[in-house]
Design a protein around this motif. Structure first.
Motif, mmCIF file in Angstrom:
data_model
loop_
_atom_site.group_PDB
_atom_site.id
_atom_site.type_symbol
_atom_site.label_atom_id
_atom_site.label_comp_id
_atom_site.label_asym_id
_atom_site.label_seq_id
_atom_site.Cartn_x
_atom_site.Cartn_y
_atom_site.Cartn_z
ATOM 1 N N ASN A 80 0.829 -1.195 0.000
ATOM 2 C CA ASN A 80 0.000 0.000 0.000
ATOM 3 C C ASN A 80 0.874 1.259 0.000
ATOM 4 O O ASN A 80 2.055 1.213 0.336
ATOM 5 C CB ASN A 80 -0.915 0.014 1.231
ATOM 6 C CG ASN A 80 -2.032 -1.004 1.138
ATOM 7 O OD1 ASN A 80 -3.118 -0.707 0.662
ATOM 8 N ND2 ASN A 80 -1.760 -2.225 1.581
ATOM 9 N N THR A 81 0.269 2.380 -0.355
ATOM 10 C CA THR A 81 1.008 3.644 -0.398
ATOM 11 C C THR A 81 0.488 4.662 0.603
ATOM 12 O O THR A 81 1.132 5.675 0.832
ATOM 13 C CB THR A 81 0.935 4.265 -1.811
ATOM 14 O OG1 THR A 81 -0.444 4.496 -2.150
ATOM 15 C CG2 THR A 81 1.561 3.344 -2.845
ATOM 16 N N LYS A 82 -0.678 4.407 1.211
ATOM 17 C CA LYS A 82 -1.275 5.342 2.170
ATOM 18 C C LYS A 82 -1.093 4.823 3.597
ATOM 19 O O LYS A 82 -1.309 3.636 3.863
ATOM 20 C CB LYS A 82 -2.777 5.512 1.886
ATOM 21 C CG LYS A 82 -3.108 5.880 0.436
ATOM 22 C CD LYS A 82 -2.689 7.294 0.113
ATOM 23 C CE LYS A 82 -2.943 7.613 -1.361
ATOM 24 N NZ LYS A 82 -4.373 7.571 -1.701
ATOM 25 N N TYR A 156 -7.874 4.300 16.908
ATOM 26 C CA TYR A 156 -8.324 4.829 15.615
ATOM 27 C C TYR A 156 -9.143 6.079 15.910
ATOM 28 O O TYR A 156 -10.273 5.977 16.410
ATOM 29 C CB TYR A 156 -9.163 3.804 14.868
ATOM 30 C CG TYR A 156 -8.461 2.501 14.574
ATOM 31 C CD1 TYR A 156 -7.642 2.368 13.461
ATOM 32 C CD2 TYR A 156 -8.624 1.390 15.406
ATOM 33 C CE1 TYR A 156 -6.997 1.164 13.178
ATOM 34 C CE2 TYR A 156 -7.987 0.196 15.133
ATOM 35 C CZ TYR A 156 -7.177 0.091 14.025
ATOM 36 O OH TYR A 156 -6.536 -1.104 13.757
ATOM 37 N N PRO A 157 -8.622 7.275 15.639
ATOM 38 C CA PRO A 157 -9.348 8.502 15.981
ATOM 39 C C PRO A 157 -10.633 8.645 15.163
ATOM 40 O O PRO A 157 -10.782 8.023 14.091
ATOM 41 C CB PRO A 157 -8.353 9.613 15.608
ATOM 42 C CG PRO A 157 -7.014 8.948 15.542
ATOM 43 C CD PRO A 157 -7.296 7.547 15.068
ATOM 44 N N PRO A 158 -11.561 9.460 15.640
ATOM 45 C CA PRO A 158 -12.751 9.762 14.832
ATOM 46 C C PRO A 158 -12.327 10.343 13.483
ATOM 47 O O PRO A 158 -11.310 11.037 13.377
ATOM 48 C CB PRO A 158 -13.484 10.807 15.674
ATOM 49 C CG PRO A 158 -12.986 10.605 17.064
ATOM 50 C CD PRO A 158 -11.563 10.165 16.930
ATOM 51 N N LEU A 159 -13.100 10.054 12.464
ATOM 52 C CA LEU A 159 -12.799 10.584 11.134
ATOM 53 C C LEU A 159 -13.292 12.037 11.050
ATOM 54 O O LEU A 159 -14.389 12.357 11.485
ATOM 55 C CB LEU A 159 -13.473 9.732 10.062
ATOM 56 C CG LEU A 159 -13.068 8.254 10.036
ATOM 57 C CD1 LEU A 159 -13.801 7.522 8.911
ATOM 58 C CD2 LEU A 159 -11.567 8.089 9.887
ATOM 59 N N ARG A 160 -12.462 12.894 10.468
ATOM 60 C CA ARG A 160 -12.786 14.318 10.393
ATOM 61 C C ARG A 160 -13.346 14.730 9.031
ATOM 62 O O ARG A 160 -13.882 15.808 8.866
ATOM 63 C CB ARG A 160 -11.546 15.158 10.677
ATOM 64 C CG ARG A 160 -10.882 14.886 12.014
ATOM 65 C CD ARG A 160 -9.707 15.841 12.235
ATOM 66 N NE ARG A 160 -8.777 15.785 11.121
ATOM 67 C CZ ARG A 160 -7.746 14.954 11.045
ATOM 68 N NH1 ARG A 160 -7.536 14.081 12.027
ATOM 69 N NH2 ARG A 160 -6.925 14.971 10.012
ATOM 70 N N GLY A 161 -13.159 13.874 8.050
ATOM 71 C CA GLY A 161 -13.634 14.193 6.713
ATOM 72 C C GLY A 161 -12.567 14.746 5.800
ATOM 73 O O GLY A 161 -12.809 14.920 4.596
ATOM 74 N N ASP A 162 -11.374 15.027 6.348
ATOM 75 C CA ASP A 162 -10.296 15.560 5.516
ATOM 76 C C ASP A 162 -9.172 14.539 5.323
ATOM 77 O O ASP A 162 -8.042 14.897 4.993
ATOM 78 C CB ASP A 162 -9.733 16.842 6.133
ATOM 79 C CG ASP A 162 -9.172 16.611 7.537
ATOM 80 O OD1 ASP A 162 -9.355 15.497 8.093
ATOM 81 O OD2 ASP A 162 -8.547 17.552 8.093
ATOM 82 N N GLU A 163 -9.504 13.258 5.528
ATOM 83 C CA GLU A 163 -8.502 12.208 5.370
ATOM 84 C C GLU A 163 -8.070 12.089 3.909
ATOM 85 O O GLU A 163 -8.839 12.391 2.985
ATOM 86 C CB GLU A 163 -9.046 10.849 5.850
ATOM 87 C CG GLU A 163 -9.236 10.733 7.346
ATOM 88 C CD GLU A 163 -10.459 11.475 7.865
ATOM 89 O OE1 GLU A 163 -10.495 11.803 9.063
ATOM 90 O OE2 GLU A 163 -11.388 11.727 7.056
ATOM 91 N N GLU A 164 -6.846 11.637 3.712
ATOM 92 C CA GLU A 164 -6.332 11.445 2.361
ATOM 93 C C GLU A 164 -7.199 10.429 1.628
ATOM 94 O O GLU A 164 -7.531 9.375 2.182
ATOM 95 C CB GLU A 164 -4.881 10.960 2.424
ATOM 96 C CG GLU A 164 -4.202 10.869 1.078
ATOM 97 C CD GLU A 164 -2.749 10.431 1.194
ATOM 98 O OE1 GLU A 164 -2.078 10.384 0.150
ATOM 99 O OE2 GLU A 164 -2.297 10.128 2.317
ATOM 100 N N PRO A 165 -7.595 10.717 0.395
ATOM 101 C CA PRO A 165 -8.425 9.767 -0.355
ATOM 102 C C PRO A 165 -7.764 8.384 -0.419
ATOM 103 O O PRO A 165 -6.574 8.271 -0.694
ATOM 104 C CB PRO A 165 -8.519 10.404 -1.750
ATOM 105 C CG PRO A 165 -8.334 11.868 -1.509
ATOM 106 C CD PRO A 165 -7.345 11.956 -0.378
ATOM 107 N N GLY A 166 -8.555 7.354 -0.108
ATOM 108 C CA GLY A 166 -8.046 5.992 -0.159
ATOM 109 C C GLY A 166 -7.443 5.495 1.137
ATOM 110 O O GLY A 166 -7.148 4.298 1.277
ATOM 111 N N ALA A 167 -7.257 6.385 2.114
ATOM 112 C CA ALA A 167 -6.695 5.975 3.396
ATOM 113 C C ALA A 167 -7.777 5.318 4.252
ATOM 114 O O ALA A 167 -8.923 5.764 4.288
ATOM 115 C CB ALA A 167 -6.099 7.167 4.131
ATOM 116 N N VAL A 168 -7.408 4.234 4.937
ATOM 117 C CA VAL A 168 -8.350 3.512 5.789
ATOM 118 C C VAL A 168 -7.711 3.276 7.158
ATOM 119 O O VAL A 168 -6.513 3.465 7.355
ATOM 120 C CB VAL A 168 -8.771 2.158 5.176
ATOM 121 C CG1 VAL A 168 -9.556 2.380 3.896
ATOM 122 C CG2 VAL A 168 -7.562 1.270 4.918
#
Length: 280
Positions: A80-82, A156-168
């Motif tokens: 993976n790259t992310k 695993y922190p709450p998601l903020r909506g500005d995560e890098e596309p494709g990151a999980v």
């Protein structure tokens, strides 16, 4: 693919557990001996620790790999790259331990390692004779005195909506070690690839104990016990606003243990760590 939970207290538990590992790469235990009260304490204390800026004073040692790993130096799964969307702390018997929490996580480490010896005995007991012959020693003896067995406290922190596309939260990967013991986390999301090539949810009701095979057991058993690819999905809706805390205990043999003609446990671990942290 169906992963059927196994009652730890059942007279057929050892056989059922080993069969589940062979068929799916995972075993799920109910009525296991690990204290849920102890686990609840660890979950609560370490959630608080990850909200505390003091965590940065325990930044990981790049030589020993103990201590705190921030999201900026989190793992990038092989292939993976992310980077994964997580932060975590590595607990070893010899490593640094935060003064901001009690000794509950250390107690869990000891209890989990003791249970691990039993589970490895089960695995060996129901390994076909021709596969057993490949083991350089009994599986439970491979971890005796090991200082490499690792408790990772994951947040695993709450998601903020500005995560890098494709990151999980955790990209598809296999574990390095013999077995991984994982109490059901504070939120769902764990999936495994079945023999059909499809992703399947792993049963993870709170109180269950999830066990999966690592690459070292696959290597030692010449593939009889498969190291199964798994991942942690990003939640959606209201669940995306919540943290997820997880406590995998990675059972590692001593470095000198011979896994196969190709590898000792030490050479295998060194190779994989270089792959995992090449981008740290």
């Amino acid at each position: 693919m169906l992963i059927t939970p196994v009652d730890f207290t059942s007279p057929t538990a050892a056989k059922d557990f080993a069969e589940s590992l062979h068929n799916t790469g995972f075993g799920v235990l109910t009525n296991h001996p690990l204290s849920q009260q102890l686990l609840n304490t660890v979950y609560a204390e370490w959630y608080g620790f990850f909200q505390n800026e003091a965590k940065h004073t325990y930044a990981y040692d790049p030589q020993k790999y103990d201590g705190y790993f921030s999201p900026s130096v989190s793992e990038t799964a092989k292939g993976n790259t992310k980077r994964d969307l997580k932060e975590f702390y590595h607990i070893y018997p010899w490593g640094r331990y935060p003064s901001e929490v009690s000794g509950a996580a250390r107690q869990y480490y000891e209890e989990g390692a003791a249970l691990a010896a039993t589970l490895l005995q089960w695995v060996e007991q129901y390994t076909p004779a021709e596969v057993q012959e490949k083991y350089s020693m009994p599986l439970s003896q491979m971890i005796q005195g090991s200082e490499q067995t690792l408790l990772r406290v994951l947040h695993y922190p709450p998601l903020r909506g500005d995560e890098e596309p494709g990151a999980v939260r955790a990209a598809a990967h296999g574990d390095i070690n013999l077995l991984t013991i994982l109490p059901a986390a504070t939120a769902a999301g764990l999936q495994v690839v079945g023999k059909d090539g499809e992703w399947h949810d792993v049963p993870c009701d709170f109180g269950m104990l999830i066990v999966n095979i690592g690459d070292m057991l696959q290597e030692a058993s010449a593939g009889y016990y498969p190291s199964t690819i798994h991942r942690v999905l990003n939640p959606t809706g209201e669940e995306a606003k919540k943290s997820r805390v997880s406590l995998p205990l990675f059972l590692h043999p001593r470095p000198d243990v011979v896994l196969s003609e190709r590898h000792t446990a030490g050479s295998y671990l060194t190779e994989r760590l270089q792959e995992l942290h090449s981008k740290v």
